[in-house]
Design a protein around this motif. Structure first.
Motif, short mmCIF file in Angstrom:
data_model
loop_
_atom_site.label_atom_id
_atom_site.label_comp_id
_atom_site.label_asym_id
_atom_site.label_seq_id
_atom_site.Cartn_x
_atom_site.Cartn_y
_atom_site.Cartn_z
N ILE A 309 0.78 -1.19 0.13
CA ILE A 309 0.04 0.01 0.03
C ILE A 309 1.16 1.86 0.37
CG2 ILE A 309 -1.08 -1.56 1.09
CD1 ILE A 309 -0.88 0.29 4.02
N GLY A 310 2.43 1.11 0.03
CA GLY A 310 3.30 2.04 0.17
C GLY A 310 4.39 1.70 0.11
N GLU A 311 5.27 2.60 0.84
CA GLU A 311 6.85 2.27 0.82
C GLU A 311 7.22 2.71 1.88
OE1 GLU A 311 8.47 4.88 -2.68
OE2 GLU A 311 6.48 4.03 -3.92
N GLN A 312 8.21 2.31 2.60
CA GLN A 312 8.55 2.76 3.65
C GLN A 312 10.05 3.60 3.69
OE1 GLN A 312 7.45 1.77 6.81
NE2 GLN A 312 9.32 2.88 8.28
N ILE A 313 9.78 4.63 3.86
CA ILE A 313 11.16 5.61 2.99
C ILE A 313 11.97 5.68 4.52
CG2 ILE A 313 11.90 7.81 2.16
CD1 ILE A 313 10.86 6.28 0.43
N ASN A 314 11.49 6.18 5.90
CA ASN A 314 12.41 6.50 7.20
C ASN A 314 13.07 4.80 7.39
OD1 ASN A 314 12.23 9.13 7.34
ND2 ASN A 314 10.18 8.79 7.72
N ASP A 315 13.94 4.81 8.08
CA ASP A 315 14.41 3.87 8.50
C ASP A 315 15.65 3.79 9.57
OD1 ASP A 315 16.43 4.36 7.05
OD2 ASP A 315 17.02 2.65 6.54
N TRP A 316 16.28 2.86 10.60
CA TRP A 316 17.01 3.11 11.75
C TRP A 316 17.27 1.97 11.82
CZ3 TRP A 316 11.22 4.94 11.38
CH2 TRP A 316 10.70 4.25 12.01
N GLU A 317 18.76 1.68 12.54
CA GLU A 317 18.84 0.39 13.02
C GLU A 317 17.16 -0.33 13.80
OE1 GLU A 317 23.08 0.59 14.63
OE2 GLU A 317 22.95 2.05 12.99
#
Length: 416
Positions: A309-317
């Motif tokens: 349904i969309g994209e996961q742009i933010n990320d973190w360890e």
């Protein structure tokens, strides 16, 4: 997705194992499962509780960047010790300045504030500068990665630590790095397994072709479809998988061993020294594309087990992710271990890869990895596709969806 087949012989092409199969392939069971089950790295209920908390972190990052500017250095989630959120500052603000953090995350979330020397951006810059200096014939250095949690840049080598140190020393002498104030303790060396791309066998016939269904790159091997996409004009449609799976443009691509199994041809392959993506675009008719991801349970499968349904742009360890793996025939979850990895595999250097705690096998390349909306829905935000892995370890490298879009100009086909 379990298949009955006869293995004719084993062919080894370079570092890639390809298992040719007989033309008699039988898919067992076509009953649909209502509930998607995942193998989770911790207690299932605890994992999904943490995934709910995770939804609040993008808003937290936006607030920290705006409020504290350059004093905010980054964050990570310590999943090994209960999911504690660690927020790093160069100088920790006064307590009353941090009240908004509690408002965003909630009173039930444990937060710790750390005073750090290096920001995530600082560490990523060192990785980038060191990576471009590695000789393309280098075989000893397997990876270069940043760890905000450990405040270090980690060099993975396969055999000789002294040779790895010599290679890195050249990069440290570059003018751009000398301008940075770097402690000797920043660079750490760890022996690791050789990193290999993953290719293996084909799968059942599914139309349209969902993510996690396998495809046969005629003459070179089998990989897994990641997702469907279209060009900027919405006039050309693609199935997207790993670039190392394809030999060249125009190569035929099949899906299953049943009749009428030709689905398209390779339109573009990106897998070269210094690229940020490992991706191939298979040109297909629009009716073969879908926002669905195939899932399985035992002998049953659901071609619409998950919907992008969309994209996961933010990320973190420490960010939680899940996948449906084509060849492994399972749904599995894990955590992001690194957000900026330089990987050296199959004679190529890939930068800006994502490192996750998932165990994959040959044939899983291209499999979609994303962040489920919740435990009880079938909605998923696409994060990337499987590219390479360490043999016999729960360490997998992904090509990030943001980089795929930037390099190819495609649009992900999504549902609602």
């Amino acid at each position: 997705m379990k298949l009955k087949s006869v293995v004719l012989n084993l062919m080894v092409v370079g570092a890639i194992s390809i298992l040719p199969l007989s033309n008699t392939i039988i898919a067992e069971g076509k009953e649909k499962e209502d509930k998607v089950r995942y193998v989770t790295p911790i207690d299932e209920d605890e994992f999904w509780d943490r995934m709910e908390i995770q939804k609040r972190i993008p808003d937290l990052i936006e607030y920290l960047e705006k409020k504290f500017d350059d004093n905010y250095a980054g964050l990570y989630v310590d999943q090994e010790h209960g999911g504690i959120i660690h927020i790093g500052f160069h100088s920790i603000p006064q307590k009353d300045e941090l009240n908004k953090v509690r408002d965003i995350l909630g009173e039930d979330v444990e937060v710790e504030y750390d005073e750090v020397k290096y920001s995530k951006e600082d560490l990523d810059k060192v990785v980038e500068e060191l990576s471009v200096n590695i000789d393309r014939f280098e075989k000893n250095v397997a990876s270069i990665s940043s760890s905000f949690k450990d405040q270090s840049v980690i060099v993975g080598y396969t055999e000789d630590e002294s040779e790895a140190k010599d290679s890195i020393e050249k990069g440290l002498n570059k003018k751009s790095i000398r301008k940075m104030t770097i402690d000797e303790s920043l660079i750490k060396f760890e022996q690791t397994e050789k990193i290999e791309p993953k290719i293996d066998r084909a799968q059942i016939k599914v139309r349209p072709v969902p993510g996690a269904a396998q495809m046969n790159y005629s003459g070179s091997g089998f990989c897994t479809n990641g997702f469907s996409a279209k060009d900027s004009n919405s006039s050309t449609y693609f199935l997207v998988s790993a670039g190392h799976c394809a030999d060249n443009t125009g190569q035929q691509v099949l899906q299953s061993y049943n009749k009428d199994n030709l689905i398209g041809t390779v339109h573009k392959k990106i897998f070269y020294w210094g690229s940020s993506v490992d991706v191939s675009l298979v040109k297909v008719k629009s009716d073969l594309t879908t926002h669905n991801i195939l899932t399985t349970s035992g002998n049953n499968y659901d071609e619409a087990g998950y919907q992008i349904i969309g994209e996961q742009i933010n990320d973190w360890e420490g960010m939680g992710v899940c996948t449906s793996l084509g060849q492994s025939d399972t749904q599995m979850c894990g955590f992001v271990q690194g957000t900026n990895e330089s990987v050296y595999a199959l004679g190529s250097h890939l930068k800006n890869q994502k490192k996750v705690s998932l165990k994959v096998v040959n044939g899983d390349s291209g499999s979609p990895v994303g962040v489920p909306d919740s435990k009880n829905t079938k909605k998923l935000y696409l994060y990337g596709i499987v590219s390479a892995a360490r043999s016999n370890e729960s360490v997998t490298y992904l090509t990030y969806i943001g980089n795929i879009k930037a390099e190819t100009g495609i649009k992900v086909i999504t549902g609602k």
